[in-house]
Design a protein around this motif. Structure first.
Motif: not given
Length: 108
Positions: A96-105
């Motif tokens: 979930g944290r990985c997904y959020e980081m990718i989404k923000k980038s």
């Protein structure tokens, strides 16, 4: 290398983990990874499916990979299942944290 599958409401569907021999960036600046055929598909309930074992075995029999690469795929799969994937709730939080980081980038 892994792929995270989410629904629109950010509900984790599954995570696909590819066993790889190496990764890098080629002379043209394009990222690559050397796939070892074997995959793990992880579901939020903790179910883990070992996928494409037949492809791994076929690659070995056709000499597309070495015995050492075959062993690396199997050993990596076992280490992931006994380590990172042993605590499915922590793994789900991590993805979930990985997904959020990718989404923000991607929003930049």
């Amino acid at each position: 290398h892994f792929i995270i599958h989410y629904q629109e409401i950010l509900e984790l569907i599954s995570v696909s983990l590819d066993m790889i021999a190496s990764q890098g960036i080629d002379v043209d600046g394009v990222p690559y990874f050397d796939d070892l055929y074997l995959d793990l598909v992880v579901y939020p309930d903790g179910t883990i499916i070992v996928d494409d074992m037949d492809e791994l075995e076929e690659a070995l029999s056709k000499k597309d990979i070495t015995q050492e690469q075959f062993n690396l795929a199997i050993e990596t799969s076992h280490r992931l299942q006994q380590g990172l994937l042993n605590d499915i709730s922590s793994f789900t939080e991590y993805t979930g944290r990985c997904y959020e980081m990718i989404k923000k980038s991607l929003e930049r």
